[in-house]
Enzyme design. Sequence first.
Site, PDB file in Angstrom:
ATOM      1  N   LYS A  83     -25.256  24.044   6.276  1.00 53.69           N
ATOM      2  CA  LYS A  83     -24.204  24.988   5.859  1.00 53.69           C
ATOM      3  C   LYS A  83     -24.629  25.737   4.597  1.00 53.69           C
ATOM      4  O   LYS A  83     -25.558  25.305   3.895  1.00 53.69           O
ATOM      5  CB  LYS A  83     -22.902  24.226   5.628  1.00 53.69           C
ATOM      6  CG  LYS A  83     -22.980  23.180   4.518  1.00 53.69           C
ATOM      7  CD  LYS A  83     -21.741  22.283   4.493  1.00 53.69           C
ATOM      8  CE  LYS A  83     -21.862  21.220   3.421  1.00 53.69           C
ATOM      9  NZ  LYS A  83     -20.746  20.246   3.485  1.00 53.69           N
ATOM     10  N   ARG A  85      -8.423  16.443   3.082  1.00 56.09           N
ATOM     11  CA  ARG A  85      -8.987  17.791   3.019  1.00 56.09           C
ATOM     12  C   ARG A  85      -8.960  18.383   4.418  1.00 56.09           C
ATOM     13  O   ARG A  85      -8.224  19.304   4.696  1.00 56.09           O
ATOM     14  CB  ARG A  85     -10.410  17.681   2.454  1.00 56.09           C
ATOM     15  CG  ARG A  85     -11.048  18.969   2.077  1.00 56.09           C
ATOM     16  CD  ARG A  85     -12.425  18.760   1.479  1.00 56.09           C
ATOM     17  NE  ARG A  85     -13.427  18.322   2.456  1.00 56.09           N
ATOM     18  CZ  ARG A  85     -14.732  18.319   2.234  1.00 56.09           C
ATOM     19  NH1 ARG A  85     -15.209  18.687   1.056  1.00 56.09           N
ATOM     20  NH2 ARG A  85     -15.566  17.920   3.164  1.00 56.09           N
ATOM     21  N   TYR A  95     -27.352  36.820 -27.062  1.00 55.28           N
ATOM     22  CA  TYR A  95     -25.953  37.242 -27.225  1.00 55.28           C
ATOM     23  C   TYR A  95     -25.193  36.276 -28.107  1.00 55.28           C
ATOM     24  O   TYR A  95     -25.327  35.048 -27.969  1.00 55.28           O
ATOM     25  CB  TYR A  95     -25.251  37.274 -25.861  1.00 55.28           C
ATOM     26  CG  TYR A  95     -25.601  38.465 -24.997  1.00 55.28           C
ATOM     27  CD1 TYR A  95     -25.301  39.761 -25.415  1.00 55.28           C
ATOM     28  CD2 TYR A  95     -26.199  38.281 -23.754  1.00 55.28           C
ATOM     29  CE1 TYR A  95     -25.590  40.855 -24.604  1.00 55.28           C
ATOM     30  CE2 TYR A  95     -26.492  39.357 -22.934  1.00 55.28           C
ATOM     31  CZ  TYR A  95     -26.187  40.644 -23.375  1.00 55.28           C
ATOM     32  OH  TYR A  95     -26.474  41.710 -22.568  1.00 55.28           O
ATOM     33  N   MET A 132     -27.849  37.748 -17.898  1.00 54.75           N
ATOM     34  CA  MET A 132     -27.786  37.980 -16.452  1.00 54.75           C
ATOM     35  C   MET A 132     -29.172  37.915 -15.810  1.00 54.75           C
ATOM     36  O   MET A 132     -29.341  37.319 -14.741  1.00 54.75           O
ATOM     37  CB  MET A 132     -27.154  39.346 -16.174  1.00 54.75           C
ATOM     38  CG  MET A 132     -26.900  39.588 -14.702  1.00 54.75           C
ATOM     39  SD  MET A 132     -26.287  41.227 -14.348  1.00 54.75           S
ATOM     40  CE  MET A 132     -24.678  41.177 -15.114  1.00 54.75           C
TER      41      MET A 132
HETATM   42  C1  LIG Z   1     -21.395  18.954   3.459  1.00 60.84           C
HETATM   43  C2  LIG Z   1     -21.005  17.844   4.344  1.00 60.84           C
HETATM   44  C3  LIG Z   1     -21.942  16.855   4.678  1.00 60.84           C
HETATM   45  C4  LIG Z   1     -23.295  16.739   4.016  1.00 60.84           C
HETATM   46  O1  LIG Z   1     -23.102  16.092   2.771  1.00 60.84           O
HETATM   47  P1  LIG Z   1     -24.324  15.765   1.781  1.00 60.84           P
HETATM   48  O2  LIG Z   1     -23.673  15.049   0.675  1.00 60.84           O
HETATM   49  O3  LIG Z   1     -24.877  17.090   1.365  1.00 60.84           O
HETATM   50  O4  LIG Z   1     -25.305  14.962   2.543  1.00 60.84           O
HETATM   51  C5  LIG Z   1     -21.572  15.917   5.625  1.00 60.84           C
HETATM   52  N1  LIG Z   1     -20.337  15.944   6.191  1.00 60.84           N
HETATM   53  C6  LIG Z   1     -19.413  16.864   5.873  1.00 60.84           C
HETATM   54  C7  LIG Z   1     -18.071  16.817   6.514  1.00 60.84           C
HETATM   55  C8  LIG Z   1     -19.703  17.837   4.932  1.00 60.84           C
HETATM   56  O5  LIG Z   1     -18.774  18.736   4.586  1.00 60.84           O
END
Ligand SMILES: *Cc1c(COP(=O)(O)O)cnc(C)c1O
Length: 370
Positions: free
Chosen positions: A42, A141, A263, A311
């Site tokens: 992702k 969640r 800055y 930046m």
């Molecule tokens: C992002 C995610 C993972 C991967 O988690 P890591 O800690 O990066 O290994 C696994 N399961 C779900 C539901 C996630 O959102």
Amino acid sequence: MTLTPVEAAPASRLIVDLDAVAANWRHLNALAAPGRAAAVVKANAYGLGAVPVVRRLLRESVRHFFVARLEEALALRPEVPPEVMIAVLNSLCPGEETVAAEAGLVPVLNDLGAIERWCAVARARGERLPAILQLDTGMNRLGLGYREIEHVAQDATPLEAIDLRFVMTHLVSAESADDPRNAEQVRLFHARRGLLPPIPTSIANSSGIFLGSLAASDLARPGAALYGLNPTPGRPNPMRPVVTVEARILQLRDIEAGETVGYNATWRAERASRIATVAAGYADGYQRDLSNRGVGWLAGRRVQIVGRVSMDLVTVDVTDVPEAAPGAVVQLIGPDIPPDEVAAAAGTNGYEILTALGAARHQRVYLGAA
Ligand SMILES: *Cc1c(COP(=O)(O)O)cnc(C)c1O
């Protein structure tokens, strides 16, 4: 006349070692035995580039990929053979189901509405569409809560319209091995999935894999550890480093004791100092919270970031590094300055450090690409 940037000397580079990603996956897959490891890609593979990562992992025997959103899955679909699963973690938005079904994607169903909509599309298409069912065991969640699971369990006939590949949950604090929540979540998960017909399971993220048999399941879902982040904080990192960010020195400046840098003059030289101005800043994912706190690596030595991160630039104290010269390369993240250490200095986690690189301007270099 067109001017082209000099390829050999980019201002900054993001180097991703795909062979290290592959080695990390093999290590995680071995630890997940007798289950298997998927690969979570992702957010553009945590900022590193989902397409090259997926191509490299397909040369291993990765058969399951997870993304967060439909668009991410659609972008990867042409890269991935049809029999290889691409699952969408964050539910589909209502109306996205048909496109997802046509692309052969596997949605994670997180609520009753999502189940109904996926079943409706399955019936309309006359096929048992694949899906993953998520049970919430404490994250609060995404996923079905206890009442929803009971509801599904009372009448599981709608589920017959779909091909449930896995039932999954997600751990709240897997990186804290002695947190009692881990065992409690796993207990709840098995109790709740027991209300449903038998379906293969998916529990552990990266850190969960290192909880050993506690979070064992048919399919682990590592992300962070693939990319070299330490899944066992407080213990030595068992993963190979994957990411290097390096930037060139643009200019050197000798200043007197008492002069300030950057800055708002947040750093004042206590002695006569040599300051290197380096070509990366917060627009390159080098977070502003690293002002006066970050550390670089130059000619085998650690060098301190001094003054505010701008930046496009950072300033580094190179007074004690005679090799410092315009054009020399400073490592900002890498084997000598691990992303977890950068994260600690910035007051965040390694995930945010890596994903921030996704939008950065660095020239990208992939080692071990096909
Ligand atoms: C992002 C995610 C993972 C991967 O988690 P890591 O800690 O990066 O290994 C696994 N399961 C779900 C539901 C996630 O959102």
